[in-house]
Design an enzyme around this catalytic site. Structure first.
Site, PDB file in Angstrom:
ATOM      1  N   ASP A   1       0.875  -1.154   0.000  1.00 54.44           N
ATOM      2  CA  ASP A   1       0.000   0.000   0.000  1.00 54.44           C
ATOM      3  C   ASP A   1       0.925   1.220   0.000  1.00 54.44           C
ATOM      4  O   ASP A   1       2.103   1.109   0.347  1.00 54.44           O
ATOM      5  CB  ASP A   1      -0.886  -0.023   1.251  1.00 54.44           C
ATOM      6  CG  ASP A   1      -1.747   1.214   1.373  1.00 54.44           C
ATOM      7  OD1 ASP A   1      -2.400   1.593   0.374  1.00 54.44           O
ATOM      8  OD2 ASP A   1      -1.775   1.804   2.469  1.00 54.44           O
TER       9      ASP A   1
ATOM     10  N   ASP B   1       0.069   5.124   0.950  1.00 55.01           N
ATOM     11  CA  ASP B   1      -0.073   6.082   2.048  1.00 55.01           C
ATOM     12  C   ASP B   1      -0.100   5.359   3.390  1.00 55.01           C
ATOM     13  O   ASP B   1      -0.917   4.479   3.613  1.00 55.01           O
ATOM     14  CB  ASP B   1      -1.342   6.916   1.861  1.00 55.01           C
ATOM     15  CG  ASP B   1      -1.332   7.713   0.557  1.00 55.01           C
ATOM     16  OD1 ASP B   1      -0.230   8.044   0.080  1.00 55.01           O
ATOM     17  OD2 ASP B   1      -2.421   7.999   0.031  1.00 55.01           O
TER      18      ASP B   1
END
Length: 185
Positions: free
Chosen positions: A11, A13
């Site tokens: 992922d 952020d």
């Protein structure tokens, strides 16, 4: 039977860069965790392919456009390259939560995009590393092992304690990468 790919899907952020409940809307707001950049380089230097799967609903919400997102990803690739690493593919979902797309995590569509882009026979045995339950759910739905990092929203996710069965938990991406590939490997 083919060997599982040596693939880590991240992922963005909260795992690679600082996160914000107000969204990362500009290149100036995109601030990488230095340890994460080094961890990506460490993984690639040890034969692992690194890809990114990231929900970016700020596009659908009108907070930023794809040119801004592209600039953030170009800076990410530049920092990783400067550290001696490489990002093989970045898949992102530009949709909002009510758009009924098939790519927004927790659905596995982004991971399937990575699978196709890299020409892999399977994602089974790969790793999905995230800071939220939806990251882990997407990884597990695609047949990946799941790892939670405590950066970003990771501590909150861990404290909720839901859906963390068969999930390895690490302080950050660097500690995950050193666990996956010990220094003496």
């Amino acid at each position: 039977m083919p060997l599982p790919p040596k693939l880590v899907i991240l992922d963005r952020d909260g795992v690679i860069n600082q996160d914000s409940d107000a969204y990362i809307k500009s290149l100036e707001e995109w601030i990488a965790y230095p340890q994460a950049i080094e961890a990506i380089a460490y993984l690639t230097q040890h034969g692992w392919t690194v890809a990114i799967a990231t929900n970016q609903s700020g596009i659908a919400r009108g907070y930023f456009d794809t040119a801004t997102l592209d600039a953030m990803h170009e800076e990410l690739r530049h920092q990783v390259s400067r550290a001696g690493g490489e990002i093989a593919h970045i898949a992102y979902c530009p949709h909002g939560p009510d758009d009924r797309c098939d790519c927004r995590k927790p659905l596995p569509g982004l991971l399937q995009q990575v699978h196709q882009a890299l020409g892999l026979s399977t994602l089974e045995g790969s790793w999905m590393v995230g800071d939220s339950l939806r990251d882990l759910q997407a990884g597990q739905a695609a047949g990946c092992h799941a790892a939670l990092v405590r950066t970003g929203k990771g501590v909150r996710t861990e404290q909720k304690g839901q859906g963390l069965e068969n999930v390895r938990i690490f302080d950050d991406l660097a500690s995950f990468s050193r666990w996956l590939i010990p220094d003496d490997a």
